[in-house]
Design a protein around this motif. Structure first.
Motif, PDB file in Angstrom:
ATOM      1  N   HIS A 221      10.177 -19.039  19.150  1.00  0.00           N
ATOM      2  CA  HIS A 221      11.128 -20.041  18.676  1.00  0.00           C
ATOM      3  C   HIS A 221      10.920 -20.412  17.206  1.00  0.00           C
TER       4      HIS A 221
ATOM      5  N   ARG B 213       8.491 -26.190  18.213  1.00  0.00           N
ATOM      6  CA  ARG B 213       8.741 -25.967  19.646  1.00  0.00           C
ATOM      7  C   ARG B 213       7.435 -25.668  20.380  1.00  0.00           C
TER       8      ARG B 213
ATOM      9  N   GLU C  72      12.916 -21.048  25.864  1.00  0.00           N
ATOM     10  CA  GLU C  72      14.156 -21.672  26.308  1.00  0.00           C
ATOM     11  C   GLU C  72      15.270 -20.667  26.064  1.00  0.00           C
ATOM     12  N   SER C  73      15.582 -19.906  27.106  1.00  0.00           N
ATOM     13  CA  SER C  73      16.509 -18.786  26.950  1.00  0.00           C
ATOM     14  C   SER C  73      17.958 -19.266  26.853  1.00  0.00           C
ATOM     15  N   SER C  74      18.728 -18.529  26.098  1.00  0.00           N
ATOM     16  CA  SER C  74      20.164 -18.823  26.016  1.00  0.00           C
ATOM     17  C   SER C  74      20.876 -18.346  27.274  1.00  0.00           C
ATOM     18  N   ASP C  75      20.183 -17.510  28.055  1.00  0.00           N
ATOM     19  CA  ASP C  75      20.750 -17.002  29.305  1.00  0.00           C
ATOM     20  C   ASP C  75      19.680 -17.108  30.401  1.00  0.00           C
ATOM     21  N   PRO C  76      19.463 -18.327  30.950  1.00  0.00           N
ATOM     22  CA  PRO C  76      18.415 -18.541  31.953  1.00  0.00           C
ATOM     23  C   PRO C  76      18.578 -17.662  33.192  1.00  0.00           C
TER      24      PRO C  76
ATOM     25  N   LYS D  31      19.314 -14.606  33.306  1.00  0.00           N
ATOM     26  CA  LYS D  31      18.633 -13.332  33.071  1.00  0.00           C
ATOM     27  C   LYS D  31      17.121 -13.466  33.349  1.00  0.00           C
TER      28      LYS D  31
END
Length: 693
Positions: free
Chosen positions: A193, A215, A309-313, A315
């Motif tokens: 991050h 972060r 902190e994924s933009s596509d949890p 996945k």
């Protein structure tokens, strides 16, 4: 200008071992605090930080320099410093040279031992910034790192490669090189991050800056509680409850810097496998938290903690579900594969597993434990045949695929497989209960069969390992003998089992010797004394004083349950108003009898007593004997000591009015016999002479 500043120390590394992170952080902080104290540098609060990529310490209000102090060095005595003519000797001149001065500048001091030469000087304190690098180095050198590593062509050694170093004292960087890295004021954020550096203007900005821009939650406990809250919230969405193992929580906390909880799922068909197997694979291999429904049954969900902190949890969730599936499939395979054989089919295979070189294989141990478990079952009112059968099968699950993969499931899988084989329910349960208690405060075997098996297994191990001279030393206890001894004692006492340790240990030793094992020492006595010490620790944890324990232990009751009654009696006796006087009298009696040189009779001939006080004591003893004997026989030691408490007045009167060690040998022997009789009555419960006032 303030004479205190805040100090920040940060060691930036590659990912640190997660199971060691808390220990390293605590040791590092303790080392810094110890170094500051040694250097006489006062300070305020000390805060530690630990993440996978950093160890840090923030010291508030650290003084900027040491105080100047008076230093006094003691030299030779005046007699040795000057000759008869008053001229300085070589001793005085040598002392003066070592102090960088001459003899005339030295002073004298008067002490109880005489007059001495001294050199007094004022030592100027050093600046804190000069001292910090050495303090940090010393703390790093003392860290509990079993194996240090080197990286690149550098000479520095640490648990992991070090990439950056912060030494910030107030708004100034301390100029130093530690672990081959030059100190600066730039830390680094999260690896993904915020991989760039972060400029630190002042030490107190460290944690807020890392969290807001980098972060990274630098505080281990804050990160830990954030994970707990996220896990509980994720579990609530399923209607289930997340089971948070504190050790697992610590490990997960040590793996991430920016925790994000992700809820995942697995196929319900896996729930046909015993839940312990699924939980073990999720915890051990994947570091997942499992969920239970309101009835305590495993749910087909898990919670993992991601470090990003994924933009596509979704996945991330799908990736974890994909990874855990083969693990659960393995558990399913082991479960079905193991059940294709009966537990008893593994008995012969135990011959291939060595328990201990001198004590034979697990097959040999099984034979000994089977013999002992049967004897114990008889003694405690259990079923001998069940105990012997459970002992025969006890170690068989060690040969299964599931336990080979997950050793922590030993006993648990034995229970499942025994139920599947159609073994008696108590036999099956005993296979798990044999390992209880596994730790302090753990549950104890509930069934008589489980109690007999657990005791037999522990006593066989204790007698065997002690018999070949491998008893614990210091922190080394490879066979967990301390845990075995304490576990055996807890089972006997807490479950109210009427067994005699001395008898059982003799039987355990006999089974070893019958098997051809040569035991080279007085094993029974050694193991008994060892267990007695474990019992001392057990009672100390319950608030029983050491002298009360010693008073009972001096009589060496061999039945733990009986020992418990003695302890209760002495504890109750100490609350009586007569206790202190009678304890003192017992000390006096003990010393008199110990010093007596003649043969002491067991009791007194009342007809030969002369003084009213000794006659009164003898009569009271005779009266009490009839009341106390039935109480002692019934193990009502508390009531027995209460009865004996009325002896305080006649005993006090005896010592006030009667001289024991008179010249008349016959009269002296008779009075010693009276004291011997009195002491013997108290000794039936405890040696009260050992009680402190």
């Amino acid at each position: 200008m303030s004479n205190t500043r805040n100090l920040l120390i940060e060691i930036g590394t590659e990912e640190l071992p997660p199971t060691a992170l808390k220990r390293l952080s605590t040791a590092f902080t303790d080392g810094i605090v110890e170094g500051l104290a040694k250097a006489e540098l006062s300070h305020g609060e000390v805060k530690s930080y630990a993440t996978p990529r950093r160890l840090a310490v923030l010291v508030s209000d650290l003084i900027t320099g040491q105080q100047d102090k008076e230093v006094e060095r003691k030299g030779p005595s005046l007699k040795a410093a000057f000759d008869d003519d008053g001229n300085p000797t070589k001793a005085a001149e040598g002392f003066a040279r070592s102090c960088g001065t001459d003899v005339n500048a030295l002073q004298t001091v008067e002490t109880e031992q005489g007059a001495w030469l001294v050199f007094r000087s004022r030592q100027q304190g050093r600046q804190t910034a000069e001292l910090i690098p050495a303090i940090v180095n010393e703390s790093l050198d003392k860290l509990p790192i079993p194996k240090r590593m080197r990286w690149g062509a550098l000479k520095a050694e640490f648990v992991r490669p070090v990439h950056w170093l912060v030494l910030l004292f107030g708004d100034e960087v301390i100029d130093a090189e530690i672990l081959s890295v030059q100190a600066g004021r730039e830390t680094r954020g999260h690896r993904f991050h915020h991989p760039d550096t972060l400029y630190l203007g002042e030490p107190e900005a460290y944690a807020p800056l890392l969290e807001s821009e980098g972060r990274v939650i630098a505080d281990f406990n804050d990160r830990r509680e954030a994970i707990r809250a996220q896990v509980m919230e994720a579990a609530a969405a399923t209607g289930g409850e997340a089971i948070i193992d504190e050790d697992l929580l610590d490990e997960v906390t040590a793996l991430v810097e920016w925790p994000v909880a992700i809820l995942g799922n697995f196929e319900e068909r896996f729930l046909e496998v015993p839940p312990e197997c699924l939980i073990s694979t999720m915890k051990s291999n994947q570091k997942y938290f499992h969920l239970l429904d309101k009835d305590g049954k495993l749910l087909p969900h898990f919670i993992t903690i991601s470090n990003i902190e994924s933009s596509d949890p979704d996945k991330v969730r799908e990736g974890n579900e994909r990874v855990v599936r083969p693990r659960l499939s393995d558990a399913d395979f082991f479960w079905n594969q193991d059940r294709s054989k009966r537990l008893e089919d593994h008995i012969e295979r135990l011959k291939s597993i060595l328990f201990q070189k001198k004590l034979g294989t697990l097959y040999d141990k099984t034979a000994r434990v089977t013999y002992l478990a049967g004897i114990i079952a008889d003694a405690i009112g259990g079923d001998r045949s069940h105990a012997e059968r459970a002992a025969q099968l006890a170690k068989c699950d060690l040969m299964t695929e599931m336990v080979y993969e997950f050793p922590e499931l030993q006993g648990i899988m034995g229970r499942y497989y025994a139920h599947h084989d159609g073994e008696h329910a108590e036999v099956a349960e005993a296979l798990e209960e044999q390992y209880l208690p596994r730790y302090a405060g753990d549950t104890l075997p509930a069934s008589k069969t489980g109690q007999a098996l657990a005791l037999a297994d522990k006593l066989d191990t204790l007698s065997g390992i002690f018999g070949i001279g491998q008893h614990p030393t210091g922190d080394k206890d490879p066979f967990a003998l301390r845990r075995a001894a304490l576990g055996a004692l807890r089972i006997v006492i807490d479950k109210g089992l009427e067994v005699d340790l001395d008898v059982l240990l003799h039987q355990a030793v006999a089974s070893q010797e019958q098997a051809g094992i040569k035991l080279e020492r007085d094993t029974v006595s050694e193991v008994f004394d060892f267990m007695l010490e474990r019992l001392r620790h057990l009672y100390q944890e319950q608030g029983i004083s050491s002298d009360a324990f010693s008073a009972v232990a001096a009589r060496r009751p061999t039945q733990p349950l009986d020992f418990e009654q003695h302890i209760k009696a002495v504890t109750a006796f100490r609350e009586l108003p007569e206790a202190e006087s009678l304890a003192a009298a017992n000390k006096r009696i003990h010393n008199i009898l110990k010093k007596a040189e003649e043969c002491i009779p067991q009791s007194a001939d009342i007809s030969k007593l002369q003084e009213p006080a000794e006659t009164a004591l003898a009569e009271k003893l005779a009266e009490l004997a009839g009341k106390v004997e039935p109480l002692l026989a019934a193990r009502d030691y508390t009531s027995a000591l209460k009865q004996l408490a009325v002896l305080r007045e006649p005993v006090d009167a005896f010592f006030d009015d009667v001289m024991v060690m008179v010249d008349d040998a016959e009269l002296r022997a008779n009075r010693l016999g009276l004291l011997n009789q009195l002491q013997g009555l108290f000794l039936r419960v405890a040696d009260l002479s050992l009680l402190q006032g």
